[in-house]
Motif scaffolding. Sequence first.
Motif, mmCIF file in Angstrom:
data_model
loop_
_atom_site.group_PDB
_atom_site.id
_atom_site.type_symbol
_atom_site.label_atom_id
_atom_site.label_comp_id
_atom_site.label_asym_id
_atom_site.label_seq_id
_atom_site.Cartn_x
_atom_site.Cartn_y
_atom_site.Cartn_z
ATOM 1 N N ASP A 33 9.184 -15.701 23.918
ATOM 2 C CA ASP A 33 10.454 -16.308 23.524
ATOM 3 C C ASP A 33 10.457 -16.627 22.041
ATOM 4 O OD1 ASP A 33 11.842 -16.263 25.872
ATOM 5 O OD2 ASP A 33 11.597 -18.386 26.324
ATOM 6 N N VAL A 34 11.591 -16.413 21.419
ATOM 7 C CA VAL A 34 11.801 -16.793 20.030
ATOM 8 C C VAL A 34 12.799 -17.949 20.058
ATOM 9 C CG1 VAL A 34 12.724 -16.036 17.809
ATOM 10 C CG2 VAL A 34 11.348 -14.465 19.193
ATOM 11 N N PHE A 35 12.471 -19.027 19.352
ATOM 12 C CA PHE A 35 13.351 -20.190 19.307
ATOM 13 C C PHE A 35 13.093 -20.939 18.012
ATOM 14 C CE2 PHE A 35 9.466 -21.511 21.345
ATOM 15 C CZ PHE A 35 9.286 -22.858 21.094
ATOM 16 N N SER A 36 13.865 -21.958 17.760
ATOM 17 C CA SER A 36 13.611 -22.806 16.591
ATOM 18 C C SER A 36 13.861 -24.251 16.984
ATOM 19 C CB SER A 36 14.479 -22.388 15.406
ATOM 20 O OG SER A 36 15.833 -22.652 15.668
ATOM 21 N N PHE A 37 13.232 -25.146 16.230
ATOM 22 C CA PHE A 37 13.403 -26.581 16.476
ATOM 23 C C PHE A 37 12.943 -27.348 15.245
ATOM 24 C CE2 PHE A 37 9.121 -25.556 17.652
ATOM 25 C CZ PHE A 37 8.364 -26.662 17.312
ATOM 26 N N GLY A 38 13.482 -28.547 15.087
ATOM 27 C CA GLY A 38 13.054 -29.431 14.012
ATOM 28 C C GLY A 38 12.119 -30.493 14.560
ATOM 29 N N THR A 39 11.141 -30.884 13.735
ATOM 30 C CA THR A 39 10.193 -31.925 14.128
ATOM 31 C C THR A 39 9.498 -32.474 12.892
ATOM 32 O OG1 THR A 39 8.382 -32.462 15.656
ATOM 33 C CG2 THR A 39 8.268 -30.330 14.556
ATOM 34 N N PHE A 40 9.028 -33.698 12.944
ATOM 35 C CA PHE A 40 8.286 -34.348 11.861
ATOM 36 C C PHE A 40 9.006 -34.252 10.516
ATOM 37 C CE2 PHE A 40 4.834 -33.478 14.924
ATOM 38 C CZ PHE A 40 4.420 -34.790 15.126
ATOM 39 N N GLY A 41 10.321 -34.215 10.538
ATOM 40 C CA GLY A 41 11.096 -34.188 9.305
ATOM 41 C C GLY A 41 11.170 -32.825 8.642
ATOM 42 N N PHE A 42 10.538 -31.803 9.223
ATOM 43 C CA PHE A 42 10.624 -30.452 8.671
ATOM 44 C C PHE A 42 11.959 -29.835 9.073
ATOM 45 C CE2 PHE A 42 5.928 -30.842 9.304
ATOM 46 C CZ PHE A 42 5.581 -30.811 7.964
ATOM 47 N N PRO A 43 12.492 -28.943 8.236
ATOM 48 C CA PRO A 43 13.671 -28.180 8.685
ATOM 49 C C PRO A 43 13.292 -27.396 9.931
ATOM 50 C CG PRO A 43 13.128 -27.701 6.373
ATOM 51 C CD PRO A 43 12.021 -28.543 6.930
ATOM 52 N N PRO A 44 14.271 -26.911 10.680
ATOM 53 C CA PRO A 44 13.916 -26.164 11.894
ATOM 54 C C PRO A 44 12.882 -25.072 11.626
ATOM 55 C CG PRO A 44 16.253 -26.592 11.880
ATOM 56 C CD PRO A 44 15.710 -27.048 10.535
ATOM 57 N N LEU A 45 11.837 -25.084 12.457
ATOM 58 C CA LEU A 45 10.748 -24.111 12.361
ATOM 59 C C LEU A 45 11.046 -22.927 13.271
ATOM 60 C CD1 LEU A 45 7.819 -26.679 12.705
ATOM 61 C CD2 LEU A 45 8.648 -25.640 10.589
ATOM 62 N N ASP A 46 10.696 -21.732 12.815
ATOM 63 C CA ASP A 46 10.837 -20.531 13.626
ATOM 64 C C ASP A 46 9.628 -20.430 14.546
ATOM 65 O OD1 ASP A 46 13.224 -19.751 12.352
ATOM 66 O OD2 ASP A 46 12.076 -18.868 10.702
ATOM 67 N N ALA A 47 9.882 -20.396 15.849
ATOM 68 C CA ALA A 47 8.790 -20.424 16.830
ATOM 69 C C ALA A 47 8.825 -19.185 17.715
ATOM 70 C CB ALA A 47 8.911 -21.690 17.684
ATOM 71 N N ARG A 48 7.647 -18.870 18.253
ATOM 72 C CA ARG A 48 7.510 -17.747 19.187
ATOM 73 C C ARG A 48 6.464 -18.130 20.238
ATOM 74 N NH1 ARG A 48 8.572 -12.466 19.562
ATOM 75 N NH2 ARG A 48 9.358 -12.298 17.444
ATOM 76 N N GLY A 49 6.830 -17.968 21.503
ATOM 77 C CA GLY A 49 5.889 -18.215 22.590
ATOM 78 C C GLY A 49 4.762 -17.202 22.560
ATOM 79 N N VAL A 50 3.507 -17.679 22.654
ATOM 80 C CA VAL A 50 2.368 -16.768 22.624
ATOM 81 C C VAL A 50 1.532 -16.811 23.906
ATOM 82 C CG1 VAL A 50 2.175 -16.647 20.115
ATOM 83 C CG2 VAL A 50 0.904 -18.386 21.340
ATOM 84 N N GLU A 51 1.677 -17.867 24.699
ATOM 85 C CA GLU A 51 0.972 -17.926 25.980
ATOM 86 C C GLU A 51 1.829 -18.687 26.970
ATOM 87 O OE1 GLU A 51 -3.479 -18.695 27.730
ATOM 88 O OE2 GLU A 51 -2.793 -20.081 26.193
ATOM 89 N N TYR A 52 1.959 -18.109 28.158
ATOM 90 C CA TYR A 52 2.709 -18.737 29.227
ATOM 91 C C TYR A 52 2.056 -18.353 30.538
ATOM 92 C CZ TYR A 52 6.487 -20.093 32.350
ATOM 93 O OH TYR A 52 7.212 -20.683 33.350
ATOM 94 N N GLN A 53 1.508 -19.360 31.202
ATOM 95 C CA GLN A 53 0.898 -19.152 32.514
ATOM 96 C C GLN A 53 1.320 -20.311 33.393
ATOM 97 O OE1 GLN A 53 -3.442 -18.134 33.046
ATOM 98 N NE2 GLN A 53 -3.469 -20.249 33.806
ATOM 99 N N GLU A 54 2.136 -20.035 34.387
ATOM 100 C CA GLU A 54 2.561 -21.103 35.292
ATOM 101 C C GLU A 54 1.367 -21.636 36.054
ATOM 102 O OE1 GLU A 54 6.089 -21.146 37.612
ATOM 103 O OE2 GLU A 54 6.915 -19.462 36.479
ATOM 104 N N PRO A 55 1.344 -22.942 36.323
ATOM 105 C CA PRO A 55 0.246 -23.474 37.122
ATOM 106 C C PRO A 55 0.348 -22.979 38.563
ATOM 107 C CG PRO A 55 1.879 -25.184 36.656
ATOM 108 C CD PRO A 55 2.298 -23.971 35.901
ATOM 109 N N ALA A 56 -0.801 -22.776 39.165
ATOM 110 C CA ALA A 56 -0.893 -22.375 40.568
ATOM 111 C C ALA A 56 -2.126 -23.057 41.142
ATOM 112 C CB ALA A 56 -1.000 -20.856 40.676
#
Length: 176
Positions: A69-92
């Motif tokens: 997934d590609v998304f963006s969000f703001g945090t710690f006072g930074f302008p929105p950061l460009d993010a990309r999901g690199v690991e996703y494993q649902e719990p089982a």
Amino acid sequence: MTTQNAINWPERYLPGTGDNFGSNEVVVSGVTVGRVWRYLTDTSTWESYYDNVADISFPQGGPRLKDGDVFSFGTFGFPPLDARGVEYQEPADGVPGRLSWTAKQDGGPEERLDVLHAWLVEDLPGGRVRVLTQETQLGEPAAALAQERPNPMLNGHQAWLDGLIHAASGRLGTDA
């Protein structure tokens, strides 16, 4: 003896090799891995339990995070950061939930930021759940953040963990 799982680290982000690293963990009872996972992976709930995140957006898809997934969000006072999901494993059963993303801010050396934020959610014996979140940050803004006292990343991520557990336990919107 209980063996606890660890974060899977790409070499570039190994703890202790960047400009800032934080590790926060909770072990609790009275909540399920499934509920924690639901609140963690559904970005539409983040702002309801964590006040250090804003402006979450997806160019396509969302609001549930998954691999790539590609998304963006703001945090710690930074302008929105460009993010990309690199690991996703649902719990089982017997398998921990794993979620991580990179987040980047481009610009000159004083603005450039490169982050890997990882989460691990697992069942422990005795009806307990462990949630571990760790982050490695690279860049001058990360080095500056690491020098602040109290440490904003440690405190911010603890607030995220506390809010996540509060929400997953069904106490969202209460004082308890």
